[in-house]
Design a protein around this motif. Sequence first.
Motif, PDB file in Angstrom:
ATOM      1  N   GLY A 104       0.795  -1.210   0.000  1.00 28.43           N
ATOM      2  CA  GLY A 104       0.000   0.000   0.000  1.00 28.43           C
ATOM      3  C   GLY A 104       0.830   1.263   0.000  1.00 28.43           C
ATOM      4  N   GLN A 105       2.110   1.163   0.326  1.00 31.18           N
ATOM      5  CA  GLN A 105       2.980   2.332   0.363  1.00 31.18           C
ATOM      6  C   GLN A 105       3.213   2.951  -1.014  1.00 31.18           C
ATOM      7  OE1 GLN A 105       6.438   0.659   2.271  1.00 31.18           O
ATOM      8  NE2 GLN A 105       5.897   1.555   4.241  1.00 31.18           N
ATOM      9  N   ILE A 106       2.990   2.185  -2.085  1.00 34.50           N
ATOM     10  CA  ILE A 106       3.332   2.702  -3.415  1.00 34.50           C
ATOM     11  C   ILE A 106       2.157   3.414  -4.069  1.00 34.50           C
ATOM     12  CG2 ILE A 106       4.905   0.749  -3.673  1.00 34.50           C
ATOM     13  CD1 ILE A 106       3.026  -0.312  -5.827  1.00 34.50           C
ATOM     14  N   ILE A 107       1.021   3.511  -3.390  1.00 36.43           N
ATOM     15  CA  ILE A 107      -0.153   4.097  -4.022  1.00 36.43           C
ATOM     16  C   ILE A 107       0.078   5.560  -4.417  1.00 36.43           C
ATOM     17  CG2 ILE A 107      -1.189   4.730  -1.816  1.00 36.43           C
ATOM     18  CD1 ILE A 107      -3.015   3.645  -5.045  1.00 36.43           C
ATOM     19  N   VAL A 108       0.780   6.310  -3.570  1.00 41.02           N
ATOM     20  CA  VAL A 108       1.010   7.730  -3.867  1.00 41.02           C
ATOM     21  C   VAL A 108       1.891   7.911  -5.114  1.00 41.02           C
ATOM     22  CG1 VAL A 108       2.014   9.877  -3.030  1.00 41.02           C
ATOM     23  CG2 VAL A 108       0.602   8.494  -1.516  1.00 41.02           C
ATOM     24  N   PRO A 109       3.051   7.224  -5.230  1.00 38.65           N
ATOM     25  CA  PRO A 109       3.831   7.374  -6.465  1.00 38.65           C
ATOM     26  C   PRO A 109       3.063   6.968  -7.719  1.00 38.65           C
ATOM     27  CG  PRO A 109       5.168   6.376  -4.753  1.00 38.65           C
ATOM     28  CD  PRO A 109       3.767   6.424  -4.227  1.00 38.65           C
ATOM     29  N   ALA A 120       6.724  11.466  -9.464  1.00 37.56           N
ATOM     30  CA  ALA A 120       6.246  10.178  -8.965  1.00 37.56           C
ATOM     31  C   ALA A 120       7.415   9.276  -8.577  1.00 37.56           C
ATOM     32  CB  ALA A 120       5.383   9.498 -10.028  1.00 37.56           C
ATOM     33  N   ILE A 121       8.436   9.243  -9.431  1.00 35.76           N
ATOM     34  CA  ILE A 121       9.614   8.431  -9.135  1.00 35.76           C
ATOM     35  C   ILE A 121      10.365   8.995  -7.934  1.00 35.76           C
ATOM     36  CG2 ILE A 121      11.876   7.746 -10.030  1.00 35.76           C
ATOM     37  CD1 ILE A 121      10.544   7.598 -12.818  1.00 35.76           C
ATOM     38  N   LEU A 122      10.481  10.310  -7.871  1.00 35.00           N
ATOM     39  CA  LEU A 122      11.149  10.927  -6.722  1.00 35.00           C
ATOM     40  C   LEU A 122      10.364  10.678  -5.440  1.00 35.00           C
ATOM     41  CD1 LEU A 122      12.274  14.328  -8.265  1.00 35.00           C
ATOM     42  CD2 LEU A 122      13.705  12.346  -7.760  1.00 35.00           C
ATOM     43  N   ALA A 123       9.026  10.625  -5.544  1.00 37.09           N
ATOM     44  CA  ALA A 123       8.202  10.358  -4.364  1.00 37.09           C
ATOM     45  C   ALA A 123       8.442   8.961  -3.824  1.00 37.09           C
ATOM     46  CB  ALA A 123       6.726  10.550  -4.705  1.00 37.09           C
ATOM     47  N   ALA A 124       8.855   8.026  -4.697  1.00 34.21           N
ATOM     48  CA  ALA A 124       9.135   6.660  -4.252  1.00 34.21           C
ATOM     49  C   ALA A 124      10.315   6.616  -3.292  1.00 34.21           C
ATOM     50  CB  ALA A 124       9.402   5.765  -5.456  1.00 34.21           C
ATOM     51  N   ASP A 125      11.118   7.665  -3.295  1.00 30.05           N
ATOM     52  CA  ASP A 125      12.270   7.708  -2.388  1.00 30.05           C
ATOM     53  C   ASP A 125      11.835   7.793  -0.929  1.00 30.05           C
ATOM     54  OD1 ASP A 125      14.996   7.571  -2.055  1.00 30.05           O
ATOM     55  OD2 ASP A 125      15.270   9.733  -2.072  1.00 30.05           O
ATOM     56  N   GLU A 126      10.557   8.196  -0.717  1.00 31.66           N
ATOM     57  CA  GLU A 126      10.037   8.287   0.639  1.00 31.66           C
ATOM     58  C   GLU A 126       9.681   6.916   1.206  1.00 31.66           C
ATOM     59  OE1 GLU A 126       9.906  11.231   2.255  1.00 31.66           O
ATOM     60  OE2 GLU A 126      10.879  12.049   0.467  1.00 31.66           O
ATOM     61  N   ILE A 127       9.606   5.891   0.356  1.00 33.73           N
ATOM     62  CA  ILE A 127       9.265   4.536   0.805  1.00 33.73           C
ATOM     63  C   ILE A 127      10.494   3.909   1.456  1.00 33.73           C
ATOM     64  CG2 ILE A 127       8.471   2.257   0.068  1.00 33.73           C
ATOM     65  CD1 ILE A 127       7.036   3.594  -2.240  1.00 33.73           C
ATOM     66  N   LYS A 128      10.350   3.478   2.678  1.00 35.69           N
ATOM     67  CA  LYS A 128      11.484   2.944   3.426  1.00 35.69           C
ATOM     68  C   LYS A 128      11.764   1.486   3.102  1.00 35.69           C
ATOM     69  CE  LYS A 128      11.603   6.955   5.335  1.00 35.69           C
ATOM     70  NZ  LYS A 128      12.593   7.925   4.829  1.00 35.69           N
ATOM     71  N   ASP A 129      10.711   0.709   2.849  1.00 39.89           N
ATOM     72  CA  ASP A 129      10.889  -0.706   2.553  1.00 39.89           C
ATOM     73  C   ASP A 129      11.459  -0.884   1.153  1.00 39.89           C
ATOM     74  OD1 ASP A 129       9.478  -3.359   1.300  1.00 39.89           O
ATOM     75  OD2 ASP A 129      10.037  -3.636   3.400  1.00 39.89           O
ATOM     76  N   LYS A 133       9.708  -0.155  -2.481  1.00 34.64           N
ATOM     77  CA  LYS A 133      10.324   0.902  -3.278  1.00 34.64           C
ATOM     78  C   LYS A 133      10.669   0.399  -4.673  1.00 34.64           C
ATOM     79  CE  LYS A 133      14.244   4.123  -3.119  1.00 34.64           C
ATOM     80  NZ  LYS A 133      15.374   4.603  -2.290  1.00 34.64           N
ATOM     81  N   SER A 134      11.200  -0.817  -4.753  1.00 33.68           N
ATOM     82  CA  SER A 134      11.526  -1.398  -6.055  1.00 33.68           C
ATOM     83  C   SER A 134      10.279  -1.598  -6.899  1.00 33.68           C
ATOM     84  CB  SER A 134      12.252  -2.743  -5.864  1.00 33.68           C
ATOM     85  OG  SER A 134      13.486  -2.567  -5.200  1.00 33.68           O
ATOM     86  N   LEU A 135       9.188  -2.034  -6.267  1.00 33.29           N
ATOM     87  CA  LEU A 135       7.933  -2.204  -6.985  1.00 33.29           C
ATOM     88  C   LEU A 135       7.407  -0.864  -7.493  1.00 33.29           C
ATOM     89  CD1 LEU A 135       6.045  -4.868  -4.847  1.00 33.29           C
ATOM     90  CD2 LEU A 135       6.749  -5.103  -7.225  1.00 33.29           C
ATOM     91  N   ALA A 136       7.502   0.164  -6.669  1.00 35.49           N
ATOM     92  CA  ALA A 136       7.032   1.491  -7.082  1.00 35.49           C
ATOM     93  C   ALA A 136       7.802   1.988  -8.292  1.00 35.49           C
ATOM     94  CB  ALA A 136       7.162   2.473  -5.920  1.00 35.49           C
ATOM     95  N   LEU A 137       9.116   1.820  -8.275  1.00 36.12           N
ATOM     96  CA  LEU A 137       9.940   2.260  -9.394  1.00 36.12           C
ATOM     97  C   LEU A 137       9.638   1.451 -10.655  1.00 36.12           C
ATOM     98  CD1 LEU A 137      13.396   2.786  -7.633  1.00 36.12           C
ATOM     99  CD2 LEU A 137      11.787   4.531  -8.393  1.00 36.12           C
TER     100      LEU A 137
END
Length: 391
Positions: A104-109, A120-129, A133-137
């Motif tokens: 659920g952490q990747i919904i914002v990116p 959106a990609i830069l926002a993924a940097d806020e994901i700690k896991d 983070k890899s999934l978001a990217l």
Amino acid sequence: MQKNMLLTFYLTFSAAGPALSRIMSAGIHYWINLLDRLLTALDAPEALHRLVIDGICSGVGSVLSFIPVIGVLFFCLSLLEEIGYLEMLARVMDKFLCRFGISGQIIVPLIMGFGCSVPAILAADEIKDKRAKSLALALTPFMSCSAKLPLYGMMTSVFFPENAGLVTCLLYIIGILLAVIAAVFSGKLLPASSGWERVCCPQHSGFRLPDMERVVSCMWENICGFFRKAFTVILAASVIIWFLENYGTGLAPAASPDQSLLAAAGKLAAPIFAPLGFGDWRAAAALITGLSAKEAVVSTLTVMAEGVSMGGSTGISLPIMLVQIFTPLSAFSFLVFCLLYAPCAASMAAMAKTSGSIKHAFFTFVFQTALAWLAAFIIYNTGQIFNCFIY
């Protein structure tokens, strides 16, 4: 809950971000015009004059005008994170998204990806896991960013005038469906990090007052990061594209677009796209320039239509040239390819910054382009078999 995210999108892409960008763009154009007049007064060589104004200043100016959007976005995201809103949003969405192997952490990116892939990609940097983070990217490039809308509008107005909205909506749906499919496979391939369930489904600690110093610091850090990475890539890409569009194989000024280095590159790449229905060198050349920015696909095709083309004939209107290059089926295939192929230079730079690895960005470049080719190939050849044209 939805109101906060809608307000973020509104401020970033409709209100504060564009307003500040227009102000900065006006200032940039003022200084560019001033520099233009200065170079004219100094009687600078024409090649140098065009390189500075049309190449460097255009590329740098486009990046600088984009900085306010980056700033507004990260100010809002940092503020929402500080008050605990993003933590709550991730938990609410997690139960649904985890069915597809997505945190659920990747919904914002992902949602931000509909506006622009860079923030959106830069926002993924806020994901700690690291796994999330890899999934978001990996999934963000599937989202249809606003930079592709001019291309959608141009192509659909020519080939699908009565169903332009339907075709555009279908492109969005294709991106989302492929993102879900990619997420399922990525979820199986990526190893689960330790404590993934705990990170993926955090307990909401409640809302709190924000630390404004941290909010501003986070915003400024991301702006500086964008300057350091994406700025240099955009500058280099702009200069290269300008050179390719204006010089021929003998490194002399090209007399016409079809005699330029870009045309030579397009003719070299054209056979790769022939199985997709658009083997014309002009379509291939537009895709090459689209690597710098997706809007460049439209501008490249427009310049080709206005200049000397088609074996030396005078310029023709853009719709006529598009009809010469595409059929309705190959036009849709071309749109699908543009939807999915490698992200723009700024997005690749942002991905390298966020992932901390140039290899990750290179893999994304290759994977997205290969997937785009396969998807366009299936659509075009299936359409030929079933005579399935979209009107």
